[in-house]
Write a protein that holds these residues in place. Structure first.
Motif, mmCIF file in Angstrom:
data_model
loop_
_atom_site.group_PDB
_atom_site.id
_atom_site.type_symbol
_atom_site.label_atom_id
_atom_site.label_comp_id
_atom_site.label_asym_id
_atom_site.label_seq_id
_atom_site.Cartn_x
_atom_site.Cartn_y
_atom_site.Cartn_z
ATOM 1 N N GLU A 23 -4.606 -2.123 -5.948
ATOM 2 C CA GLU A 23 -5.556 -1.026 -6.144
ATOM 3 C C GLU A 23 -4.874 0.279 -5.741
ATOM 4 O O GLU A 23 -5.193 0.861 -4.712
ATOM 5 C CB GLU A 23 -6.828 -1.243 -5.317
ATOM 6 C CG GLU A 23 -7.684 -2.396 -5.783
ATOM 7 C CD GLU A 23 -8.934 -2.567 -4.941
ATOM 8 O OE1 GLU A 23 -9.203 -1.746 -4.031
ATOM 9 O OE2 GLU A 23 -9.669 -3.541 -5.198
ATOM 10 N N GLN A 24 -3.972 0.733 -6.525
ATOM 11 C CA GLN A 24 -3.219 1.935 -6.169
ATOM 12 C C GLN A 24 -3.743 3.132 -6.900
ATOM 13 O O GLN A 24 -4.190 3.237 -7.916
ATOM 14 C CB GLN A 24 -1.739 1.750 -6.465
ATOM 15 C CG GLN A 24 -1.142 0.526 -5.828
ATOM 16 C CD GLN A 24 -1.351 0.399 -4.323
ATOM 17 O OE1 GLN A 24 -1.259 1.370 -3.591
ATOM 18 N NE2 GLN A 24 -1.654 -0.769 -3.850
ATOM 19 N N ASN A 45 0.818 -1.214 0.000
ATOM 20 C CA ASN A 45 0.000 0.000 0.000
ATOM 21 C C ASN A 45 0.859 1.273 0.000
ATOM 22 O O ASN A 45 0.336 2.372 0.069
ATOM 23 C CB ASN A 45 -0.953 0.000 1.194
ATOM 24 C CG ASN A 45 -0.245 -0.164 2.518
ATOM 25 O OD1 ASN A 45 0.691 -0.934 2.651
ATOM 26 N ND2 ASN A 45 -0.686 0.574 3.523
ATOM 27 N N HIS A 98 -3.798 1.438 7.802
ATOM 28 C CA HIS A 98 -4.027 0.250 6.984
ATOM 29 C C HIS A 98 -4.463 -0.944 7.846
ATOM 30 O O HIS A 98 -5.402 -1.663 7.488
ATOM 31 C CB HIS A 98 -2.767 -0.089 6.183
ATOM 32 C CG HIS A 98 -2.965 -1.197 5.207
ATOM 33 N ND1 HIS A 98 -3.600 -1.016 4.001
ATOM 34 C CD2 HIS A 98 -2.632 -2.500 5.266
ATOM 35 C CE1 HIS A 98 -3.651 -2.159 3.356
ATOM 36 N NE2 HIS A 98 -3.064 -3.075 4.097
ATOM 37 N N TYR A 131 -8.494 3.183 2.528
ATOM 38 C CA TYR A 131 -7.993 1.801 2.545
ATOM 39 C C TYR A 131 -7.467 1.452 1.159
ATOM 40 O O TYR A 131 -8.178 1.571 0.179
ATOM 41 C CB TYR A 131 -9.121 0.855 2.952
ATOM 42 C CG TYR A 131 -8.715 -0.595 3.070
ATOM 43 C CD1 TYR A 131 -7.467 -0.964 3.550
ATOM 44 C CD2 TYR A 131 -9.608 -1.596 2.715
ATOM 45 C CE1 TYR A 131 -7.111 -2.295 3.676
ATOM 46 C CE2 TYR A 131 -9.271 -2.932 2.847
ATOM 47 C CZ TYR A 131 -8.015 -3.282 3.315
ATOM 48 O OH TYR A 131 -7.675 -4.601 3.436
ATOM 49 N N ARG A 132 -6.220 1.047 1.094
ATOM 50 C CA ARG A 132 -5.584 0.708 -0.182
ATOM 51 C C ARG A 132 -5.334 -0.791 -0.224
ATOM 52 O O ARG A 132 -4.459 -1.306 0.464
ATOM 53 C CB ARG A 132 -4.292 1.492 -0.341
ATOM 54 C CG ARG A 132 -4.555 3.006 -0.367
ATOM 55 C CD ARG A 132 -3.295 3.793 -0.412
ATOM 56 N NE ARG A 132 -2.706 3.656 -1.746
ATOM 57 C CZ ARG A 132 -1.537 4.183 -2.076
ATOM 58 N NH1 ARG A 132 -0.846 4.862 -1.190
ATOM 59 N NH2 ARG A 132 -1.062 4.033 -3.286
ATOM 60 N N ARG A 133 -6.101 -1.464 -1.071
ATOM 61 C CA ARG A 133 -5.975 -2.905 -1.221
ATOM 62 C C ARG A 133 -4.811 -3.250 -2.168
ATOM 63 O O ARG A 133 -4.344 -2.413 -2.911
ATOM 64 C CB ARG A 133 -7.266 -3.483 -1.806
ATOM 65 C CG ARG A 133 -8.461 -3.293 -0.944
ATOM 66 C CD ARG A 133 -9.712 -3.694 -1.710
ATOM 67 N NE ARG A 133 -10.894 -3.442 -0.905
ATOM 68 C CZ ARG A 133 -11.340 -4.270 0.024
ATOM 69 N NH1 ARG A 133 -10.727 -5.393 0.265
ATOM 70 N NH2 ARG A 133 -12.408 -3.970 0.719
#
Length: 189
Positions: free
Chosen positions: A188-189, A156, A167, A183-185
């Motif tokens: 998925e940036q 992330n 996170h 929230y950064r999966r």
């Protein structure tokens, strides 16, 4: 419309910033309310690890219960809730839950969540784990408890310690179907 309730427990393990972040994120969620129990050891750890006071942290919750008040609402299976998060979760707390030892409201609430087959998420904090710790966590995992160790992630692209804490808190709330802002999966940036 009645709000969905999540019980939040704070034990004496290291990791108070994660507890603060979980409570902050829950406060931002419409339709949810937090019910907080802090162990005596948790209160001590707050003073060592944080610039927050116990009262300040309690102020982030919608309802606060004294860990010695074993007759509080969260000690009953009839208390409607979606489950419980214990953050940080000490190995003493893990052992108490794994072995049905409920000598405080924090442990009793977790025991009730288990018996009612609701979601229980333990953000455990210890390093390294002993075989006793691992056996207790395996026992709970086999009962459906989510064990989320407080571990760093790098996919992330965190730039600060606060990014890492955020996170971890987001991953915890995701277990309840809550999509927290920021929230950064993976990928998925």
């Amino acid at each position: 419309m009645e709000k969905r309730r999540i019980i939040v427990g704070i034990s004496g393990a290291s990791g108070i910033p994660a507890a603060v972040e979980v409570l902050k994120l829950l406060k931002q969620q419409e339709g949810y309310e937090s019910h907080l129990v802090i162990s005596d050891s948790g209160k001590v750890t707050i003073t060592y690890e944080s610039s927050w006071s116990v009262k300040d942290i309690e102020g982030l919750a919608d309802c606060v219960y004294d860990t010695h008040s074993i007759g509080s609402a969260v000690a009953s299976g009839s208390f409607r809730n979606d489950g419980m998060i214990i953050v940080p979760c000490s190995m003493k707390t893990v052992a108490g839950i794994a072995n049905g030892y409920s000598d405080s409201l924090l442990l009793r609430a977790a025991d009730v969540v288990l018996k009612e087959r609701r979601k229980l998420v333990l953000m455990v904090r210890e390093c390294p784990f002993s075989s006793i710790h691992l056996e207790n966590m395996l026992k709970l995992c086999n009962l459906g408890v989510d064990i989320l160790p407080m571990v760093m992630t790098f996919y992330n692209k965190p730039e600060t310690l606060e990014d890492m804490v955020h996170h971890m808190a987001c991953k915890c709330l995701e277990r309840f179907g809550i999509e927290a802002e920021g929230y950064r999966r993976w990928m998925e940036q």
